[in-house]
Design an enzyme around this catalytic site. Structure first.
Site, PDB file in Angstrom:
ATOM      1  N   ASP A   1     -11.278   5.947  10.049  1.00 55.82           N
ATOM      2  CA  ASP A   1     -11.244   4.500   9.824  1.00 55.82           C
ATOM      3  C   ASP A   1     -12.663   4.007   9.528  1.00 55.82           C
ATOM      4  OD1 ASP A   1     -10.205   1.959   9.662  1.00 55.82           O
ATOM      5  OD2 ASP A   1      -9.583   1.828  11.753  1.00 55.82           O
TER       6      ASP A   1
ATOM      7  N   GLU B   1     -15.475   2.438   4.690  1.00 56.09           N
ATOM      8  CA  GLU B   1     -15.768   1.823   3.390  1.00 56.09           C
ATOM      9  C   GLU B   1     -17.211   2.088   2.902  1.00 56.09           C
ATOM     10  OE1 GLU B   1     -12.245   0.617   4.983  1.00 56.09           O
ATOM     11  OE2 GLU B   1     -14.166   0.168   5.931  1.00 56.09           O
TER      12      GLU B   1
ATOM     13  N   ASP C   1      -5.601  -3.491   7.461  1.00 56.11           N
ATOM     14  CA  ASP C   1      -5.293  -4.461   8.514  1.00 56.11           C
ATOM     15  C   ASP C   1      -4.455  -5.614   7.977  1.00 56.11           C
ATOM     16  OD1 ASP C   1      -6.767  -2.871  10.194  1.00 56.11           O
ATOM     17  OD2 ASP C   1      -8.597  -4.056  10.029  1.00 56.11           O
TER      18      ASP C   1
END
Length: 815
Positions: A418, A421, A497
């Site tokens: 996770d 990015e 999300d």
């Protein structure tokens, strides 16, 4: 028309024309458009065009695929791609030149390069234009920026680009590719978590694809800037794109995934139901969740642990206060058929002098991303001050992969990357500064402008490659949030999300379909929504459609209500359990389709146009989808009580639940009860199924089940292997092809074993043949007439069992 009127009209047209030119010039203001071609050089499989100082190279990459590169200063950049793994294999190239143009033909595709100014057009063998430069806006550059403009026919449709919010159809919208931690994203949010600079154009059943292989912040504008053209470009890097001729949408996806790689076959357990939340802790709570699934006999295969299992949120640590017997817990879950997936964010806590091995070894081995002055970049994330691995280096990816050794030895089954990015807290841009330095294996460096969009993919790559070394032949399972084209080679993904709203349920289908045709077939969402607590009916509807998504994962955030299948009372629990069981019954069909995706790139979850490109009425359908080739899903995604209109794809279709047959021309209007999700089977499908199990490692009790739906192109297939190792790469598989032939008075079903190098759990097959208007006069298995068959006059089906079906066999029903 009078002379005065004619002159007035001519004046109006001249003004309008001048305004249009001024508008185009305004759009291109600041751009240096390529000029006229002055020299043509023929290369092997390519043509190089010189226009002033600039050079353009047009290369035949493979049959049906051309590549276009621009070097504004005449010097092409080093030819390297993080995405493309397929080697060039061009067909024979024919080059023709005259005073006005250069024509390059390879296979069924011709590229025409107009010389004055340089414009590039692609056409098929018959001369039909497929993709063409906008004449008023030749390709251009402005400092490091590059851009190309293309004509946009008024009836052309655009799809893909990965995880973009809102409708799957991209026309009249503009998008940015810059991997972003987009908590709470909505339908107008852009950019999101992934950069997939690939799109499909579709017009009247004919498709083409474009892959813009550029890792910088890029943009795609499908008619927002101008009504008659679309554009794409980037803030840096090379104008380097591939044209994929198709012409079928399926062929485009196959070509693109052959270029960028395909998803390896995942472990079978990862296709079961997955339970997650932020966070299950302490240990007693995680154990309670697993125990409740087994006590209630709700099938499940996976439980996730989010960041609270870690000590002070430091990756690769265990909070022993919360999880005192962590290793035994993992082992106990295994014994109950549960696989544990751990989150392992990429940010390493800056924690010197505390025996924190990931940080200490990383400092020793010089693995972290640096600032321009040579110091290590430090950013704040969940553990506080953190440092970030330099994943563009092979040796750093190897170091990262080695960090999983202890977790793998404990029996942890999969890992969740996770925040990659990469996300950095307390910065306006939510990520690293653009001037941070990323090193490459050849000793050169790139800044974060070039590395940002590939960072998450290289994180997932490091995890996957590390697990390949550590897991002793077991298939890895990696879940990544960020990605670039090619990330499907290493990981599954999800939509990030989202929110627990009806609107997000509605948006999930087009987003997942878009990811699938963008090369990432192993996709899912946070069922029920990550943010917020969904009402009971919404969560139930999400369980229904989720059962027919590639990844079936329920996840939610801290501070939200419980979201397990049994919340909201026994009625809701029963419906959710039923749909989980439907998924487990469909596992033979599902796994066969996933194996197809690993070979061809064709996703399990498909937009209608992928199989029916001529059916233009489905070009804008965001609600309905195909699950494999043979199942048509029309989920309920609204809380409205209005009737649901359903248009069936071409051909005849059977109701999955009742067996009733419906022609394509029939317009259905339904009011599905809460426990009903419209689901149809293609007439001509043969669907393999199995009895319900509590987890994928449990042996089904009973024979293989085969549902036969007579119709045109009657066929089906079954693929099986051990479900967890790479033995399939050595040919240790079972592959069977099924077919049927039907007339008004008979149905014949045939089974042909194509490879029999794996022994499945079954030896016999229970058949259900639909579409029977009356009881058959005779049922034969081979040459033997059997009597132990049953006819259901309400479902209009005939059921019987064929023994010893690990060989070729046939059955015949005479009416």
């Amino acid at each position: 028309m009078t002379r005065v009127a004619r002159h007035a009209a001519m004046g109006f047209l001249m003004v309008a024309w001048a305004c249009a030119l001024a508008s185009s010039a305004g759009f291109a203001q600041g751009w240096h458009h390529i000029s006229n071609v002055q020299h043509v050089e023929r290369l092997k499989d390519a043509v190089q065009l010189t226009a002033g100082a600039a050079k353009v190279r047009i290369t035949a990459f493979r049959d049906g695929i051309f590549r276009v590169r621009l070097a504004p200063n005449g010097n092409f950049a080093k030819d390297y791609s993080w995405a493309v793994v397929e080697s060039p294999a061009p067909p024979t190239v024919k080059v023709e030149e005259n005073a006005n143009e250069v024509r390059i033909t390879a296979g069924d595709v011709t590229v025409s390069a107009q010389k004055s100014p340089l414009l590039i057009n692609f056409s098929d063998r018959a001369g039909n234009a497929l993709l063409a430069d906008e004449p008023s806006l030749p390709m251009a550059w402005d400092g490091p920026q590059v851009q190309v403009w293309k004509k946009m026919p008024e009836d052309e449709n655009y799809y893909a680009l990965g995880d973009k919010a809102g409708p799957m159809h991209r026309r009249n919208r503009a998008f940015t590719n810059w991997n972003t931690d987009a908590f709470g994203w909505q339908e107008s949010s852009d950019p999101l978590y992934k950069t997939i600079p690939f799109f499909i154009g579709l017009r009247k059943g004919v498709a083409y694809g474009v892959f813009f292989d550029n890792t910088y912040r890029s943009s795609f504008d499908f008619g927002k800037e101008g009504r008659n053209y679309f554009s794409f470009g980037a803030e840096g890097g090379e104008l380097n794109y591939y044209f994929l001729a198709g012409p079928e949408p399926r062929k485009i996806v196959e070509q693109y995934t052959a270029m960028t790689g395909r998803s390896p076959l995942p472990p079978l357990w990862s296709l079961g139901y997955q339970q997650c939340r932020y966070s299950y802790y302490p240990e007693s709570r995680a154990r309670e969740i697993v125990k409740t699934f087994r006590e209630k006999k709700i099938p499940a295969d996976v439980i996730y642990l989010d960041i609270d299992y870690q000590q002070d949120y430091a990756p690769f640590t265990i909070n022993r206060r919360y999880f005192p017997t962590f290793e035994k817990m993992i082992s106990d879950f295994r014994a109950q058929g549960f696989h544990t997936i751990l989150i392992t964010d990429l940010h390493i806590k800056k924690d010197p002098n505390h025996d924190y091995a990931p940080y200490d070894s990383g400092i020793k081995d010089d693995v972290f991303v640096k600032n321009p002055d040579g110091s290590i970049f430090v950013g704040k994330v969940w553990p506080g001050d953190s440092v970030f691995p330099d994943f563009t280096l092979t040796r750093v990816r190897e170091w990262w992969g080695s960090l999983y050794k202890e977790f793998v030895s404990m029996g942890v089954a999969g890992f969740w990357n996770d925040m990659n990015e990469p996300s950095v807290f307390f910065r306006a841009d939510q990520t690293m500064p653009l001037d941070t330095v990323h090193r490459l294996d050849d000793g050169t460096t790139i800044d974060h402008r070039a590395a940002h969009n590939i960072y998450g993919m290289e994180n997932a790559r490091a995890t996957y490659e590390g697990l390949r070394k550590l897991q002793d032949g077991e298939r890895p399972f990696v879940l990544t949030r960020a990605a670039y084209s090619g990330a499907q080679r290493y990981a599954a993904t999800w939509t990030g999300d989202n929110s627990g709203t009806w609107n997000h349920l509605k948006m999930s289908t087009p987003t997942l379909m878009s990811m699938g045709i963008s090369g990432m077939p192993l996709v899912g969402d946070d069922m029920g929504g990550f943010s917020g607590s969904p009402p009971a009916e919404l969560l139930t509807r999400w369980f229904e459609v989720g059962a027919l998504n590639p990844i079936y994962r329920d996840h939610t955030a801290k501070g939200t209500a419980d979201q397990e299948p049994w919340v909201h009372g026994p009625q809701q629990e029963a419906i959710r359990k039923h749909y989980i069981e439907v998924r487990y019954r469909l596992l033979p069909y599902l796994y066969t389709a996933i194996e197809e995706a690993s070979r061809t790139g064709i996703p399990l979850m498909r937009p209608l146009f992928l199989e029916y490109p001529q059916a233009t009425e489905f070009y804008g359908d965001d609600r309905d989808f195909l699950f494999g080739r043979d199942l048509f899903v029309a989920p309920v995604t609204t809380e409205m009580v209005d009737p649901e209109d359903i248009s069936l794809p071409p051909g005849d279709w059977y109701d999955f639940w009742t067996g009733a047959k419906h022609p394509h021309s029939e317009k259905l209007q339904l009011r599905p009860r809460l426990d009903e999700m419209p689901l149809y089977v293609r007439a001509g499908a043969i669907v393999p199924m199995q009895p319900v199990v509590q987890y994928t490692g449990e042996t089904p009790d009973g024979p293989l089940q085969l549902r036969v739906y007579p119709g045109e192109d009657c066929s089906g297939s079954l693929y099986e292997d051990d479900g967890h190792t790479f033995a399939y790469e050595k040919g240790e598989i079972l592959r069977i092809r099924y077919s049927c032939a039907a007339s008004s008075s008979s149905v014949t079903i045939s089974s042909s074993v194509e490879r029999n190098a794996y022994k499945p759990w079954w030896n016999s097959t229970a058949l259900t043949v639909y579409g029977a208007a009356a009881a058959p006069k005779e049922v034969r298995v081979g040459e033997r007439v059997i009597s132990d068959w049953r006819f259901d006059s309400q479902a209009h089906d005939v059921t019987f069992t064929v023994p010893d079906t690990l060989r070729n066999w046939s059955a015949h029903l005479q009416y």
